[in-house]
Design a protein around this motif. Sequence first.
Motif, PDB file in Angstrom:
ATOM      1  N   ASP A 113      35.849  34.936  31.991  1.00 54.09           N
ATOM      2  CA  ASP A 113      36.409  33.579  32.053  1.00 54.09           C
ATOM      3  C   ASP A 113      36.673  33.016  30.662  1.00 54.09           C
ATOM      4  OD1 ASP A 113      36.338  33.368  34.927  1.00 54.09           O
ATOM      5  OD2 ASP A 113      34.176  33.162  34.762  1.00 54.09           O
ATOM      6  N   GLY A 114      37.156  33.896  29.763  1.00 54.24           N
ATOM      7  CA  GLY A 114      37.548  33.460  28.434  1.00 54.24           C
ATOM      8  C   GLY A 114      36.482  33.573  27.369  1.00 54.24           C
ATOM      9  N   THR A 140      34.895  38.846  41.359  1.00 55.01           N
ATOM     10  CA  THR A 140      36.035  39.096  40.471  1.00 55.01           C
ATOM     11  C   THR A 140      37.329  38.678  41.151  1.00 55.01           C
ATOM     12  OG1 THR A 140      34.867  40.977  39.501  1.00 55.01           O
ATOM     13  CG2 THR A 140      37.229  40.821  39.102  1.00 55.01           C
ATOM     14  N   SER A 143      39.390  41.660  30.383  1.00 52.76           N
ATOM     15  CA  SER A 143      39.258  40.238  30.707  1.00 52.76           C
ATOM     16  C   SER A 143      39.048  40.082  32.208  1.00 52.76           C
ATOM     17  CB  SER A 143      40.512  39.461  30.282  1.00 52.76           C
ATOM     18  OG  SER A 143      40.725  39.579  28.882  1.00 52.76           O
ATOM     19  N   GLU A 203      38.253  37.350  35.424  1.00 53.75           N
ATOM     20  CA  GLU A 203      38.312  35.960  35.874  1.00 53.75           C
ATOM     21  C   GLU A 203      37.555  35.834  37.187  1.00 53.75           C
ATOM     22  OE1 GLU A 203      39.588  33.369  34.300  1.00 53.75           O
ATOM     23  OE2 GLU A 203      40.366  34.544  32.608  1.00 53.75           O
ATOM     24  N   THR A 204      36.769  34.762  37.336  1.00 51.10           N
ATOM     25  CA  THR A 204      36.004  34.521  38.552  1.00 51.10           C
ATOM     26  C   THR A 204      36.379  33.155  39.133  1.00 51.10           C
ATOM     27  OG1 THR A 204      34.164  33.557  37.296  1.00 51.10           O
ATOM     28  CG2 THR A 204      34.096  35.933  37.710  1.00 51.10           C
TER      29      THR A 204
END
Length: 212
Positions: free
Chosen positions: A3-4, A24, A47, A49-50
């Motif tokens: 998440d970054g 995920t 990378s 993201e969630t």
Amino acid sequence: MLDGFEIGDPVNNTLSARFNVDATRAAEVQTGRIGAGYAHSGANVLSLETPDGDDKWRFGTTNPVPGINIQNGVRLGNWYPRFTFSGPIERGRFWFSDAISLQHTFTLVRELPADANTSTEWAGDNLFRLQYNFSPKHILHASFLYNRTQDVSIGLDPLNPESTTLDLHQRRALVSLRDQIWLYDTLIELGVAADGEGQDFSPQAQRLIFCW
């Protein structure tokens, strides 16, 4: 990146952090021409993201039934359950998501005595996320990832009995906060994160102290 934010081990930069794979939402791999925004990119960048949750209540589970081992008695065997839960705190503005996974690994060494021939590992992780919309152009994200491991009799095998093994207690926590603001056609993103880890190894053998 989760998440970054970087989730590589702060000591050796390996990918040792765990979280529920069912959480995920998207995965991206960059293998070349990596931007300067990735300070410790190495050969590539993964990378992940969630989800933050939405206005619907959602619940999911995988492998909820434990395995049973019946070698030399009945014991809890290998078991890897996963759970996800998300929903609204305030509909249209404030949401949460929680993803939990557990790991129980059981090893039996038949060549050793019955009372000292097993090795077990318990591990767990929890990824908790929040999203608050001050407005459609101002969004605040917060997350907390916690890992915990307890490993008994590491290295147990026919040539290394229980007295030569180690016990491991490991923990890791990552907390992050990210603020996104749209100004006309420009996205301003501010973020801060803190990462901490601890490991304790304990020998199984008792130390003998001789006094002369």
